[in-house]
Design a protein around this motif. Structure first.
Motif, PDB file in Angstrom:
ATOM      1  N   ASP A   1      41.055  48.289  47.739  1.00 54.41           N
ATOM      2  CA  ASP A   1      39.470  48.582  47.999  1.00 54.41           C
ATOM      3  C   ASP A   1      39.119  50.031  48.432  1.00 54.41           C
ATOM      4  N   GLU A   2      40.243  50.693  49.128  1.00 52.08           N
ATOM      5  CA  GLU A   2      39.931  52.019  49.825  1.00 52.08           C
ATOM      6  C   GLU A   2      38.977  52.973  49.202  1.00 52.08           C
ATOM      7  N   ALA A   3      39.330  53.118  47.727  1.00 54.97           N
ATOM      8  CA  ALA A   3      38.696  54.005  47.166  1.00 54.97           C
ATOM      9  C   ALA A   3      37.243  53.883  46.660  1.00 54.97           C
TER      10      ALA A   3
ATOM     11  N   HIS B  50      33.921  37.066  51.277  1.00 53.05           N
ATOM     12  CA  HIS B  50      34.792  38.377  51.345  1.00 53.05           C
ATOM     13  C   HIS B  50      34.007  39.404  51.363  1.00 53.05           C
ATOM     14  N   LEU B  51      33.031  39.441  50.218  1.00 51.01           N
ATOM     15  CA  LEU B  51      32.142  40.825  49.936  1.00 51.01           C
ATOM     16  C   LEU B  51      31.436  40.873  51.188  1.00 51.01           C
ATOM     17  N   ILE B  52      30.521  39.774  51.414  1.00 52.15           N
ATOM     18  CA  ILE B  52      29.612  39.881  52.626  1.00 52.15           C
ATOM     19  C   ILE B  52      30.287  40.642  53.886  1.00 52.15           C
ATOM     20  N   ALA B  53      31.548  40.282  53.962  1.00 54.59           N
ATOM     21  CA  ALA B  53      32.291  40.776  55.261  1.00 54.59           C
ATOM     22  C   ALA B  53      32.302  42.316  55.307  1.00 54.59           C
ATOM     23  N   ARG B  54      32.937  42.688  53.658  1.00 54.45           N
ATOM     24  CA  ARG B  54      33.203  43.877  53.402  1.00 54.45           C
ATOM     25  C   ARG B  54      31.747  44.860  53.569  1.00 54.45           C
ATOM     26  N   VAL B  55      30.799  44.213  53.183  1.00 57.23           N
ATOM     27  CA  VAL B  55      29.355  45.011  53.088  1.00 57.23           C
ATOM     28  C   VAL B  55      28.934  45.428  54.613  1.00 57.23           C
ATOM     29  N   VAL B  56      29.337  44.082  55.536  1.00 60.47           N
ATOM     30  CA  VAL B  56      28.909  44.305  56.919  1.00 60.47           C
ATOM     31  C   VAL B  56      30.102  44.987  57.806  1.00 60.47           C
ATOM     32  N   GLY B  57      31.125  45.440  57.095  1.00 60.48           N
ATOM     33  CA  GLY B  57      32.068  46.062  57.735  1.00 60.48           C
ATOM     34  C   GLY B  57      33.047  45.118  58.768  1.00 60.48           C
ATOM     35  N   GLN B  58      33.254  43.955  58.436  1.00 57.70           N
ATOM     36  CA  GLN B  58      33.693  42.820  59.321  1.00 57.70           C
ATOM     37  C   GLN B  58      35.227  42.993  59.249  1.00 57.70           C
ATOM     38  N   HIS B  59      35.803  43.461  58.072  1.00 61.64           N
ATOM     39  CA  HIS B  59      37.323  43.579  57.885  1.00 61.64           C
ATOM     40  C   HIS B  59      37.539  44.749  57.219  1.00 61.64           C
ATOM     41  N   PRO B  60      38.651  45.353  57.459  1.00 60.20           N
ATOM     42  CA  PRO B  60      39.057  46.610  56.859  1.00 60.20           C
ATOM     43  C   PRO B  60      39.505  46.263  55.334  1.00 60.20           C
ATOM     44  N   PRO B  61      39.399  47.542  54.404  1.00 60.42           N
ATOM     45  CA  PRO B  61      39.555  47.311  53.142  1.00 60.42           C
ATOM     46  C   PRO B  61      41.078  47.377  52.910  1.00 60.42           C
ATOM     47  N   ASN B  62      41.513  46.650  51.947  1.00 55.03           N
ATOM     48  CA  ASN B  62      43.014  46.856  51.511  1.00 55.03           C
ATOM     49  C   ASN B  62      43.275  47.746  50.663  1.00 55.03           C
TER      50      ASN B  62
ATOM     51  N   ARG C 139      27.415  45.735  43.993  1.00 53.34           N
ATOM     52  CA  ARG C 139      26.649  47.081  43.953  1.00 53.34           C
ATOM     53  C   ARG C 139      26.569  47.857  45.164  1.00 53.34           C
ATOM     54  N   GLN C 140      26.573  47.132  46.124  1.00 58.72           N
ATOM     55  CA  GLN C 140      26.688  47.890  47.506  1.00 58.72           C
ATOM     56  C   GLN C 140      27.794  48.446  47.797  1.00 58.72           C
ATOM     57  N   LEU C 141      28.916  47.917  47.346  1.00 58.94           N
ATOM     58  CA  LEU C 141      30.320  48.437  47.568  1.00 58.94           C
ATOM     59  C   LEU C 141      30.894  49.454  46.278  1.00 58.94           C
ATOM     60  N   THR C 142      30.501  49.323  45.264  1.00 60.75           N
ATOM     61  CA  THR C 142      30.944  50.397  44.020  1.00 60.75           C
ATOM     62  C   THR C 142      29.866  51.352  43.261  1.00 60.75           C
ATOM     63  N   ASN C 143      30.668  52.000  42.579  1.00 61.91           N
ATOM     64  CA  ASN C 143      29.599  53.030  41.947  1.00 61.91           C
ATOM     65  C   ASN C 143      29.394  52.881  40.479  1.00 61.91           C
ATOM     66  N   GLY C 144      28.992  51.469  40.183  1.00 62.06           N
ATOM     67  CA  GLY C 144      28.652  51.101  38.851  1.00 62.06           C
ATOM     68  C   GLY C 144      29.742  50.051  38.246  1.00 62.06           C
ATOM     69  N   THR C 145      29.494  49.886  36.905  1.00 60.75           N
ATOM     70  CA  THR C 145      29.870  48.859  36.269  1.00 60.75           C
ATOM     71  C   THR C 145      31.457  48.922  36.161  1.00 60.75           C
ATOM     72  N   ALA C 146      31.967  50.084  35.742  1.00 61.08           N
ATOM     73  CA  ALA C 146      33.305  50.159  35.752  1.00 61.08           C
ATOM     74  C   ALA C 146      34.196  49.950  36.786  1.00 61.08           C
ATOM     75  N   GLU C 147      33.536  50.113  38.168  1.00 60.23           N
ATOM     76  CA  GLU C 147      34.271  50.013  39.398  1.00 60.23           C
ATOM     77  C   GLU C 147      33.956  48.481  39.731  1.00 60.23           C
ATOM     78  N   GLU C 148      32.988  47.925  39.316  1.00 60.42           N
ATOM     79  CA  GLU C 148      32.774  46.397  39.529  1.00 60.42           C
ATOM     80  C   GLU C 148      33.915  45.612  38.668  1.00 60.42           C
TER      81      GLU C 148
END
Length: 136
Positions: free
Chosen positions: A122-124, A107-119, A63-72
């Protein structure tokens, strides 16, 4: 259990997949959901509670990384080359062991806190900012 059921419905998961996520038998799951919907007390094994916690954590981070159900749903079903996925879709890992579920969550926690770059997959994705969700 009600929240778990709502999240998995939101993601469009089959009952078979829900059973895999929890590592339980069909009759147990149906009894739990029925009792939860009736607001009856539930007694769940620690392993099931841990799996529910992992899935709800994944949901919260998505929910923190996407724009809704379709993206999830898109993120859950797309193959990702990066570890821990190794070419599998996140939903595949979530259907395995608790440790696999925690790998996805980490993996998602790391993305939320910005610890590793998106592949590339995930870029969009952008952070989801709508915190208003009503559970029915």
């Amino acid at each position: 259990m009600r929240v778990f059921d709502n999240v998995t419905r939101r993601w469009g998961l089959s009952e078979r997949m829900k059973l895999q996520l929890l590592g339980c038998a069909e009759h147990e799951f149906r009894d739990w959901v029925r009792d939860a919907r009736r607001h009856k007390p539930l007694i769940l094994e620690v392993a099931v509670l841990m799996r529910i916690s992992a899935i709800l954590g994944v949901f919260g981070h998505l929910r923190q990384l996407t724009n809704g159900t379709a993206e999830e749903r898109c993120w859950l079903t797309r193959q990702i080359a990066a570890p821990p996925f190794e070419g599998k879709a996140p939903i595949e890992l979530l259907g395995h062991s608790l440790e696999s579920q925690m790998d996805v969550r980490r993996h998602l926690i790391a993305r939320v806190v910005g610890q590793h770059p998106p592949n590339a997959v995930d870029e969009a994705f952008e952070k989801y900012t709508d915190n208003d969700l009503i559970w029915i």
